[in-house]
Design an enzyme around this catalytic site. Sequence first.
Site, PDB file in Angstrom:
ATOM      1  N   ASN A 188       0.837  -1.189   0.000  1.00 25.59           N
ATOM      2  CA  ASN A 188       0.000   0.000   0.000  1.00 25.59           C
ATOM      3  C   ASN A 188       0.883   1.254   0.000  1.00 25.59           C
ATOM      4  O   ASN A 188       2.074   1.190   0.324  1.00 25.59           O
ATOM      5  CB  ASN A 188      -0.911  -0.028   1.235  1.00 25.59           C
ATOM      6  CG  ASN A 188      -1.995   1.023   1.181  1.00 25.59           C
ATOM      7  OD1 ASN A 188      -2.476   1.378   0.114  1.00 25.59           O
ATOM      8  ND2 ASN A 188      -2.367   1.552   2.328  1.00 25.59           N
ATOM      9  N   ASN A 190       1.398   3.608   1.942  1.00 25.48           N
ATOM     10  CA  ASN A 190       2.056   4.056   3.167  1.00 25.48           C
ATOM     11  C   ASN A 190       3.061   3.051   3.723  1.00 25.48           C
ATOM     12  O   ASN A 190       3.658   3.289   4.761  1.00 25.48           O
ATOM     13  CB  ASN A 190       1.009   4.367   4.250  1.00 25.48           C
ATOM     14  CG  ASN A 190       0.237   3.135   4.699  1.00 25.48           C
ATOM     15  OD1 ASN A 190       0.353   2.066   4.120  1.00 25.48           O
ATOM     16  ND2 ASN A 190      -0.564   3.305   5.734  1.00 25.48           N
ATOM     17  N   LYS A 191       3.233   1.906   3.040  1.00 24.93           N
ATOM     18  CA  LYS A 191       4.120   0.876   3.576  1.00 24.93           C
ATOM     19  C   LYS A 191       5.591   1.183   3.274  1.00 24.93           C
ATOM     20  O   LYS A 191       5.911   2.119   2.554  1.00 24.93           O
ATOM     21  CB  LYS A 191       3.726  -0.490   3.006  1.00 24.93           C
ATOM     22  CG  LYS A 191       2.354  -0.948   3.455  1.00 24.93           C
ATOM     23  CD  LYS A 191       2.236  -1.015   4.970  1.00 24.93           C
ATOM     24  CE  LYS A 191       0.929  -1.630   5.448  1.00 24.93           C
ATOM     25  NZ  LYS A 191      -0.243  -0.779   5.178  1.00 24.93           N
ATOM     26  N   ILE A 192       6.477   0.343   3.822  1.00 22.90           N
ATOM     27  CA  ILE A 192       7.912   0.646   3.732  1.00 22.90           C
ATOM     28  C   ILE A 192       8.373   0.654   2.283  1.00 22.90           C
ATOM     29  O   ILE A 192       9.234   1.442   1.894  1.00 22.90           O
ATOM     30  CB  ILE A 192       8.734  -0.321   4.599  1.00 22.90           C
ATOM     31  CG1 ILE A 192      10.173   0.186   4.710  1.00 22.90           C
ATOM     32  CG2 ILE A 192       8.657  -1.750   4.088  1.00 22.90           C
ATOM     33  CD1 ILE A 192      10.794  -0.013   6.029  1.00 22.90           C
ATOM     34  N   ILE A 193       7.817  -0.247   1.440  1.00 26.07           N
ATOM     35  CA  ILE A 193       7.936  -0.090  -0.009  1.00 26.07           C
ATOM     36  C   ILE A 193       6.524  -0.163  -0.582  1.00 26.07           C
ATOM     37  O   ILE A 193       5.633  -0.775   0.019  1.00 26.07           O
ATOM     38  CB  ILE A 193       8.846  -1.146  -0.669  1.00 26.07           C
ATOM     39  CG1 ILE A 193       8.200  -2.524  -0.655  1.00 26.07           C
ATOM     40  CG2 ILE A 193      10.226  -1.158  -0.052  1.00 26.07           C
ATOM     41  CD1 ILE A 193       8.916  -3.529  -1.554  1.00 26.07           C
TER      42      ILE A 193
END
Length: 373
Positions: A188, A190-193
């Site tokens: 998604n 907002n995730k780290i990638i």
Amino acid sequence: MTDTRIYLSPPDVSDVERKLLLAAFDANWVAPVGPDLDAFESQVAELVGVPHAVALASGTAALHLALVAAGVRRGDTVLVPSFTFAATANAVMYLGARPVFLDSTPESWNVDPALVAEELRARNARGRLPRAVIAVDMYGQCADYRPLLDACDRYGVPLIEDAAEALGATYHGRPAGSFGLAGVLSFNGNKIITTGGGGMLLTGDDRVARQARHLATQAREPVPHYEHRTVGYNYRLSNLLAAVGRGQVQRLGEMIACRRETARYYRQALDLPGLTFMPVAGYGRPNWWLTCLLVDPDEFGADRDTVLARLARHNIEARPAWKPMHLQPAFHDCPRRGGAVSADLFHRGVCLPSGSALTDHDRERVVSAVREG
């Protein structure tokens, strides 16, 4: 002049991702599958150390298919941490099963392995074992998998790892996403990638991987005409988004390093009475997806909502910690074990901006706003 907005965890993309995306576009690989999708799956599988990775439209889709692979059906129960995002419980409900919510441990904010073991023991005595257990790696820190796997193996109940927030984290040196019957990642925004939207199912089980691929492509049979012997889903990730993901994976190490530095800065600058940061468990290394803290209003002189309001006044996005599932209206009639720890984390928890592109000035603004007054 108003400072530009600081977001909680925005996408961090570079020329690496742009070049890969345009190369796929220029080669006309805009169809749902293609060489970038295959390459992205191979990259992540190698990174996590599992034989199989299936790229999907969302982490929720991956959870859904993992539960299907575990044999979850209508009327079953699934043990689920209460302290998590709603997607974890929603996927259980998709199958007509019922989540049983378990509390967290204050030492890691993850599901309490002792409660999992107690619940499995009690249900086994009644002849009513759950069909599966889901563990969630909260805010980029792995759950405590040794006791969780021991308990699940004792009763023959499959474990699913919701590592949506934890790519790049480790547990006793083993990568997040590699535990249990299947691991689940989210890409998604907002995730780290990120791939803009998307997810992945990871597994060492050939059957699980084959089933996930089959169901994710409308369960179409390998014949010239359209033949369907079971109900499937339109869950595959697009080749274009996978091209973005390939570039993100190349930069994962540097993005984790940036988030680690942000966590270090916050912990040093906000070492104040009444502020307590999420503990770092000694059994692993987090990916520092989000830096979170608890606010003690008596010691700090302000409560969680006041801190959030201060940040909002300075055009800074921050959020409360997850509202536990046992407190959510959608799941009000689901059984639970405990709940006081996760409720306290929600009522006092603040997630601070943690994006990998934060500047020193951004961090200073955040700290200044939290300390205001």
